[in-house]
Design an enzyme around this catalytic site. Structure first.
Site, mmCIF file in Angstrom:
data_model
loop_
_atom_site.group_PDB
_atom_site.id
_atom_site.type_symbol
_atom_site.label_atom_id
_atom_site.label_comp_id
_atom_site.label_asym_id
_atom_site.label_seq_id
_atom_site.Cartn_x
_atom_site.Cartn_y
_atom_site.Cartn_z
ATOM 1 N N TRP A 129 52.895 32.832 41.345
ATOM 2 C CA TRP A 129 52.215 33.896 40.197
ATOM 3 C C TRP A 129 53.266 34.814 39.820
ATOM 4 O O TRP A 129 53.874 35.393 40.690
ATOM 5 C CB TRP A 129 50.915 34.337 40.818
ATOM 6 C CG TRP A 129 50.320 35.382 40.045
ATOM 7 C CD1 TRP A 129 49.687 35.195 38.817
ATOM 8 C CD2 TRP A 129 49.508 36.668 40.574
ATOM 9 N NE1 TRP A 129 49.112 36.268 38.082
ATOM 10 C CE2 TRP A 129 49.084 37.230 39.313
ATOM 11 C CE3 TRP A 129 49.690 37.203 41.608
ATOM 12 C CZ2 TRP A 129 48.302 38.509 39.233
ATOM 13 C CZ3 TRP A 129 48.913 38.618 41.587
ATOM 14 C CH2 TRP A 129 48.549 39.019 40.594
ATOM 15 N N ASP A 210 47.547 33.922 50.178
ATOM 16 C CA ASP A 210 46.779 34.474 49.038
ATOM 17 C C ASP A 210 45.735 33.471 48.363
ATOM 18 O O ASP A 210 45.818 32.164 48.043
ATOM 19 C CB ASP A 210 47.608 34.437 48.075
ATOM 20 C CG ASP A 210 47.126 35.340 46.435
ATOM 21 O OD1 ASP A 210 46.050 35.503 46.606
ATOM 22 O OD2 ASP A 210 48.092 35.251 45.594
ATOM 23 N N LYS A 245 37.714 35.275 40.318
ATOM 24 C CA LYS A 245 37.310 34.081 39.794
ATOM 25 C C LYS A 245 35.953 33.293 40.023
ATOM 26 O O LYS A 245 35.352 32.975 39.308
ATOM 27 C CB LYS A 245 38.633 32.890 39.993
ATOM 28 C CG LYS A 245 39.720 33.478 39.951
ATOM 29 C CD LYS A 245 40.695 34.006 38.672
ATOM 30 C CE LYS A 245 41.714 35.038 38.977
ATOM 31 N NZ LYS A 245 42.809 35.137 37.694
HETATM 32 C C1 LMR Z 1 46.455 34.484 36.180
HETATM 33 O O1 LMR Z 1 47.482 34.315 36.903
HETATM 34 O O2 LMR Z 1 46.567 34.383 34.824
HETATM 35 C C2 LMR Z 1 45.545 35.505 36.729
HETATM 36 O O3 LMR Z 1 45.536 35.698 37.964
HETATM 37 C C3 LMR Z 1 45.296 36.649 35.841
HETATM 38 C C4 LMR Z 1 46.420 37.597 36.103
HETATM 39 O O4 LMR Z 1 46.112 38.621 36.613
HETATM 40 O O5 LMR Z 1 47.474 37.334 36.060
#
Ligand code: LMR
Length: 395
Positions: A129, A210, A245
């Site tokens: 992420w 996570d 989510k």
């Molecule tokens: C994402 O990865 O798009 C979501 O978790 C929203 C974010 O806050 O990045």
């Protein structure tokens, strides 16, 4: 004070929504952020959330502070949702605090690790992420990566992952995605989780899991398999979970940081250290989202309704995975995109290059993250044809 500041580039995910909103193209599509949308392109409030919210409005009598850990009812119920009826809970080794979203949980986890080990290191998957690096760096940790995704063959590179994790020094932290890997959609199998958990135990690296998408992969229980196995295998770990989510509570900012200690006494000490970390960051977590979640999880009827609503979201996303693959073929794309249907959760890596991603944005008003991560949750029967045609054109 501010004269030496340089403009900062927009967030790679959130910045897309700003551009998307300013775009007047009638067929524009925002496949950027991981936010669920229904077939009509709307992010609904779940019916169970509406019902729980109404109950709270009727029953709530005060807005006085709770405390730095947040509501204990929420904390107990979210730990039970994430971990199930796990022996670590029965052994009184689990301490959970409510946090402002999953991001808040990660930040607190990072600061707890830094408190234990100044200058500590956390290993994150490549890719991961886009915000993990920033959150852990801001918490004072050094961030390193281990290989995870095989970009060439569009699958997990498990051999490389294991080889890298074997080299991780004992006591370094390793971040694992519980399910619905963000951004690749490629998850560990049960056997692979077993191997990673044994590696953590034998090598002594510290697992931080996570779990932002419980229920979006295969199911609420199935998606928690890895984290529960890990909790069974190692003495200590951290779990960061999010209700953004699966409860659709994005803007309410509610998540949880759950720490498992090797004994009840250690868990108490950990808790006492967590509270001042929260205190100097934001003092206390927001309460509204927690109140909704604890109400749903405290009611058999609302929980059953919630299970149905999570299943509907999961099924719709999976339906869109298949539809996109079908539409790409129908539009003459010969490249094999069938891997999209094997991936789990909200995201998929299309595997197109940055120039093609940019062309999708500039020429077709289709917004996706530069890595070519798409949020499947924003695809709908109404926009999938335009999306498939546009991808076909840039390929
Ligand atoms: C994402 O990865 O798009 C979501 O978790 C929203 C974010 O806050 O990045």
């Amino acid at each position: 004070m501010f004269s030496q500041l340089e403009p900062h580039p927009a967030d790679p995910i959130l910045g897309l929504t700003v551009k998307f909103k300013a775009d007047s193209h009638p067929e524009k599509i925002n496949l950027g952020p991981g936010v669920y949308q229904d077939d009509a392109g709307h992010t609904p409030i779940l019916d169970c959330v509406k019902a729980a919210e109404q109950l709270r409005v009727d029953k709530e009598t005060t807005k006085a502070y709770i405390n730095s850990a947040g509501s204990s009812l929420f904390n107990d119920r979210i730990a039970a949702l994430n971990l199930g009826d796990h022996r670590v809970i029965r052994e009184n080794r689990v301490r959970t605090i409510s946090t402002p979203g999953g991001t808040g949980a990660l930040r607190i986890a990072g600061e707890l690790i830094r408190t234990c080990k100044s200058g500590g290191t956390i290993w994150v998957s490549d890719p991961t992420w886009a915000n993990h690096q920033g959150v852990f760096t801001a918490a004072g940790l050094t961030v390193k990566t281990y290989p995870y995704y095989d970009y060439e063959n569009k699958c997990l590179d498990f051999t490389a992952m294991v080889e890298a994790l074997k080299q991780v020094p004992a006591d370094d932290a390793v971040l694992l995605h519980a399910c619905c890997h963000n951004p690749s959609g490629m998850d560990l199998s049960q056997e692979q989780w077993q191997e990673i958990a044994e590696l953590a135990r034998d090598i002594g690296f510290f697992p931080v899991v996570d779990m932002a998408y419980q229920g979006f992969g295969e199911g609420l229980e199935e998606d928690a398999y890895g984290v529960r196995l890990m909790a069974d295998t190692v003495d200590e770990m951290i779990l960061c979970s999010s209700c953004s989510k699966n409860f659709g509570l994005y803007r309410e900012r509610i998540g949880a940081c759950t720490v498992i200690g090797e004994s009840a006494a250690t868990a108490d000490i950990i808790n006492s250290v967590l509270l001042p970390i929260v205190r100097v960051n934001y003092s206390m977590p927001p309460a509204h989202g927690a109140a909704i979640v604890e109400t749903i999880l405290g009611s058999g009827e609302l929980t059953a309704q919630w299970h149905g609503e999570v299943k509907n979201m999961r099924d719709r996303i999976n339906g869109m995975r298949q539809l996109l693959v079908d539409k790409l073929i129908a539009n003459g794309v010969t490249r094999d995109f069938s891997f999209i249907t094997a991936q789990k959760g909200m995201f998929s890596f299309l595997g197109i290059d940055r120039e093609q991603v940019q062309r999708l944005q500039d020429e077709f008003s289709i917004y996706i993250v530069g890595s070519s991560r798409i949020s499947i949750a924003a695809i709908a029967p109404d926009n999938v044809d335009y999306l498939a045609q546009s991808i076909a054109k840039v390929l």
